[in-house]
Motif scaffolding. Sequence first.
Motif, PDB file in Angstrom:
ATOM      1  N   GLY A  89       2.590   4.914  11.745  1.00 29.70           N
ATOM      2  CA  GLY A  89       1.366   4.636  11.006  1.00 29.70           C
ATOM      3  C   GLY A  89       0.677   5.913  10.589  1.00 29.70           C
ATOM      4  N   GLY A  90      -0.394   5.761   9.812  1.00 31.07           N
ATOM      5  CA  GLY A  90      -1.144   6.927   9.391  1.00 31.07           C
ATOM      6  C   GLY A  90      -2.013   6.641   8.190  1.00 31.07           C
ATOM      7  N   LEU A  91      -2.489   7.727   7.603  1.00 23.56           N
ATOM      8  CA  LEU A  91      -3.358   7.657   6.424  1.00 23.56           C
ATOM      9  C   LEU A  91      -2.574   8.067   5.189  1.00 23.56           C
ATOM     10  CD1 LEU A  91      -6.188   7.453   5.081  1.00 23.56           C
ATOM     11  CD2 LEU A  91      -6.541   9.841   5.758  1.00 23.56           C
ATOM     12  N   VAL A  92      -2.667   7.264   4.146  1.00 20.59           N
ATOM     13  CA  VAL A  92      -1.944   7.556   2.919  1.00 20.59           C
ATOM     14  C   VAL A  92      -2.797   7.124   1.735  1.00 20.59           C
ATOM     15  CG1 VAL A  92      -0.748   5.327   2.877  1.00 20.59           C
ATOM     16  CG2 VAL A  92       0.301   7.299   1.778  1.00 20.59           C
ATOM     17  N   GLN A  93      -2.599   7.787   0.610  1.00 23.83           N
ATOM     18  CA  GLN A  93      -3.326   7.397  -0.595  1.00 23.83           C
ATOM     19  C   GLN A  93      -2.669   6.178  -1.242  1.00 23.83           C
ATOM     20  OE1 GLN A  93      -3.490  10.929  -3.069  1.00 23.83           O
ATOM     21  NE2 GLN A  93      -5.524  11.431  -2.281  1.00 23.83           N
ATOM     22  N   ALA A  94      -3.466   5.454  -1.988  1.00 24.97           N
ATOM     23  CA  ALA A  94      -2.932   4.310  -2.716  1.00 24.97           C
ATOM     24  C   ALA A  94      -1.753   4.742  -3.585  1.00 24.97           C
ATOM     25  CB  ALA A  94      -4.023   3.694  -3.577  1.00 24.97           C
ATOM     26  N   GLY A  95      -0.706   3.915  -3.568  1.00 25.24           N
ATOM     27  CA  GLY A  95       0.507   4.235  -4.299  1.00 25.24           C
ATOM     28  C   GLY A  95       1.540   4.963  -3.470  1.00 25.24           C
ATOM     29  N   LEU A 106       9.948  -0.982   8.927  1.00 29.86           N
ATOM     30  CA  LEU A 106       9.269  -1.542   7.761  1.00 29.86           C
ATOM     31  C   LEU A 106       8.980  -0.407   6.797  1.00 29.86           C
ATOM     32  CD1 LEU A 106       8.037  -4.190   6.583  1.00 29.86           C
ATOM     33  CD2 LEU A 106       5.839  -3.390   7.485  1.00 29.86           C
ATOM     34  N   GLN A 107       9.675  -0.401   5.683  1.00 28.70           N
ATOM     35  CA  GLN A 107       9.426   0.576   4.626  1.00 28.70           C
ATOM     36  C   GLN A 107       8.357   0.006   3.704  1.00 28.70           C
ATOM     37  OE1 GLN A 107      10.676   3.733   4.152  1.00 28.70           O
ATOM     38  NE2 GLN A 107       9.194   3.854   2.485  1.00 28.70           N
ATOM     39  N   MET A 108       7.248   0.715   3.595  1.00 24.14           N
ATOM     40  CA  MET A 108       6.127   0.238   2.792  1.00 24.14           C
ATOM     41  C   MET A 108       5.921   1.174   1.610  1.00 24.14           C
ATOM     42  SD  MET A 108       3.499  -0.853   5.858  1.00 24.14           S
ATOM     43  CE  MET A 108       3.259   0.835   6.391  1.00 24.14           C
ATOM     44  N   ASN A 109       6.130   0.676   0.422  1.00 19.97           N
ATOM     45  CA  ASN A 109       5.952   1.443  -0.804  1.00 19.97           C
ATOM     46  C   ASN A 109       4.798   0.872  -1.622  1.00 19.97           C
ATOM     47  OD1 ASN A 109       8.268   2.971  -0.128  1.00 19.97           O
ATOM     48  ND2 ASN A 109       9.599   1.519  -1.187  1.00 19.97           N
ATOM     49  N   SER A 110       4.345   1.652  -2.557  1.00 19.63           N
ATOM     50  CA  SER A 110       3.259   1.221  -3.452  1.00 19.63           C
ATOM     51  C   SER A 110       2.100   0.635  -2.664  1.00 19.63           C
ATOM     52  CB  SER A 110       3.778   0.191  -4.466  1.00 19.63           C
ATOM     53  OG  SER A 110       4.849   0.717  -5.220  1.00 19.63           O
ATOM     54  N   LEU A 111       1.685   1.356  -1.644  1.00 15.35           N
ATOM     55  CA  LEU A 111       0.638   0.854  -0.768  1.00 15.35           C
ATOM     56  C   LEU A 111      -0.691   0.713  -1.495  1.00 15.35           C
ATOM     57  CD1 LEU A 111       1.686   2.780   2.417  1.00 15.35           C
ATOM     58  CD2 LEU A 111       1.303   0.313   2.315  1.00 15.35           C
ATOM     59  N   SER A 163       7.574 -14.546  23.034  1.00  7.92           N
ATOM     60  CA  SER A 163       7.146 -13.619  21.990  1.00  7.92           C
ATOM     61  C   SER A 163       6.536 -12.386  22.648  1.00  7.92           C
ATOM     62  CB  SER A 163       6.123 -14.292  21.078  1.00  7.92           C
ATOM     63  OG  SER A 163       5.844 -13.499  19.947  1.00  7.92           O
ATOM     64  N   TYR A 164       7.000 -11.225  22.229  1.00  4.51           N
ATOM     65  CA  TYR A 164       6.512  -9.958  22.762  1.00  4.51           C
ATOM     66  C   TYR A 164       5.887  -9.146  21.641  1.00  4.51           C
ATOM     67  CZ  TYR A 164       9.269 -11.222  26.833  1.00  4.51           C
ATOM     68  OH  TYR A 164       9.770 -11.891  27.925  1.00  4.51           O
ATOM     69  N   TRP A 165       4.875  -8.344  22.015  1.00 10.92           N
ATOM     70  CA  TRP A 165       4.121  -7.578  21.024  1.00 10.92           C
ATOM     71  C   TRP A 165       4.039  -6.109  21.393  1.00 10.92           C
ATOM     72  CZ3 TRP A 165       2.382  -9.875  16.609  1.00 10.92           C
ATOM     73  CH2 TRP A 165       2.361 -11.270  16.577  1.00 10.92           C
ATOM     74  N   GLY A 166       4.033  -5.272  20.382  1.00  4.14           N
ATOM     75  CA  GLY A 166       3.741  -3.873  20.581  1.00  4.14           C
ATOM     76  C   GLY A 166       2.248  -3.643  20.631  1.00  4.14           C
ATOM     77  N   GLN A 167       1.874  -2.389  20.829  1.00  2.00           N
ATOM     78  CA  GLN A 167       0.459  -2.061  20.987  1.00  2.00           C
ATOM     79  C   GLN A 167      -0.250  -1.886  19.651  1.00  2.00           C
ATOM     80  OE1 GLN A 167       2.883   0.106  21.164  1.00  2.00           O
ATOM     81  NE2 GLN A 167       2.198   1.876  19.975  1.00  2.00           N
ATOM     82  N   GLY A 168       0.499  -1.798  18.588  1.00  2.46           N
ATOM     83  CA  GLY A 168      -0.074  -1.674  17.250  1.00  2.46           C
ATOM     84  C   GLY A 168      -0.134  -0.242  16.775  1.00  2.46           C
ATOM     85  N   THR A 169      -0.030  -0.077  15.475  1.00  2.00           N
ATOM     86  CA  THR A 169      -0.178   1.238  14.847  1.00  2.00           C
ATOM     87  C   THR A 169      -1.028   1.062  13.601  1.00  2.00           C
ATOM     88  OG1 THR A 169       1.007   3.187  14.012  1.00  2.00           O
ATOM     89  CG2 THR A 169       1.974   1.041  13.507  1.00  2.00           C
ATOM     90  N   GLN A 170      -1.950   1.980  13.408  1.00  3.75           N
ATOM     91  CA  GLN A 170      -2.913   1.843  12.309  1.00  3.75           C
ATOM     92  C   GLN A 170      -2.344   2.388  11.010  1.00  3.75           C
ATOM     93  OE1 GLN A 170      -5.930   0.316  12.317  1.00  3.75           O
ATOM     94  NE2 GLN A 170      -6.162   0.765  10.141  1.00  3.75           N
ATOM     95  N   VAL A 171      -2.511   1.611   9.963  1.00  2.33           N
ATOM     96  CA  VAL A 171      -2.182   2.048   8.603  1.00  2.33           C
ATOM     97  C   VAL A 171      -3.460   1.997   7.783  1.00  2.33           C
ATOM     98  CG1 VAL A 171      -0.925   1.478   6.496  1.00  2.33           C
ATOM     99  CG2 VAL A 171       0.213   1.294   8.716  1.00  2.33           C
ATOM    100  N   THR A 172      -3.815   3.129   7.204  1.00  5.67           N
ATOM    101  CA  THR A 172      -5.012   3.207   6.379  1.00  5.67           C
ATOM    102  C   THR A 172      -4.621   3.727   5.004  1.00  5.67           C
ATOM    103  OG1 THR A 172      -6.401   3.659   8.313  1.00  5.67           O
ATOM    104  CG2 THR A 172      -7.332   4.150   6.150  1.00  5.67           C
ATOM    105  N   VAL A 173      -4.971   2.962   3.979  1.00  7.38           N
ATOM    106  CA  VAL A 173      -4.654   3.329   2.603  1.00  7.38           C
ATOM    107  C   VAL A 173      -5.960   3.607   1.878  1.00  7.38           C
ATOM    108  CG1 VAL A 173      -3.469   2.682   0.493  1.00  7.38           C
ATOM    109  CG2 VAL A 173      -2.642   1.820   2.702  1.00  7.38           C
ATOM    110  N   SER A 174      -6.119   4.829   1.424  1.00  5.54           N
ATOM    111  CA  SER A 174      -7.342   5.215   0.726  1.00  5.54           C
ATOM    112  C   SER A 174      -7.185   5.011  -0.777  1.00  5.54           C
ATOM    113  CB  SER A 174      -7.687   6.663   1.027  1.00  5.54           C
ATOM    114  OG  SER A 174      -6.677   7.517   0.546  1.00  5.54           O
ATOM    115  N   SER A 175      -8.288   4.696  -1.413  1.00  7.56           N
ATOM    116  CA  SER A 175      -8.243   4.439  -2.858  1.00  7.56           C
ATOM    117  C   SER A 175      -8.490   5.707  -3.651  1.00  7.56           C
ATOM    118  CB  SER A 175      -9.285   3.385  -3.224  1.00  7.56           C
ATOM    119  OG  SER A 175     -10.563   3.800  -2.819  1.00  7.56           O
TER     120      SER A 175
END
Length: 122
Positions: free
Chosen positions: A9-15, A80-85, A110-122
Motif C-alpha cells: 500500500g501507499g500514497l499515489v497520484q490519480a492515474g 492485486l495490480q491496481m492501475n489508473s487509480l 474466512s481469514y483476514w489480513g491486518q489491512g494496508t492503506q491505499v491513498t490516491v490523491s487528486s
Amino acid sequence: QVQLVESGGGLVQAGGSLRLSCGASGTGFSINAMGWYRQAPGKQRELVAAITSAGVTDYADTVKGRFTISRANAKNTVSLQMNSLKPEDTAAYYCNADAVVYSIDLNVRSYWGQGTQVTVSS
C-alpha cells in the motif's frame, strides 16, 4: 490457523499504479478462494476482486478493466495490480482467504489480513 500478511500500500497520484501482495502462512491448511476487500471511512467493507484455486476471477464493477488479481497457489500468495487509480479507490485494503485448517476440522473458514492503506490523491 492461517496468517495473512499484506504489503504494497501507499500514497499515489490519480492515474498511478500500485501493486498489493498477500502471503498466507501456517501449517496444515488448504486455501480455496482468495480475495481483496476494501473499506473506506464511514463505508462498509466491499469486495474488490477474488480468485479461486482454479483461477476463476471476479471483480467489482468499479474496478473492472483497471485492477487485476493473480495468485500463486504453490506459494499461497495473491496479488492485486491496481492501475489508473482514482481518488475513490482510497481505502484500507484487506486480504482474505477461505481455508480449511485440517488440525481444526474440515470446515471452510474466512481469514483476514491486518489491512494496508491505499491513498490516491487528486
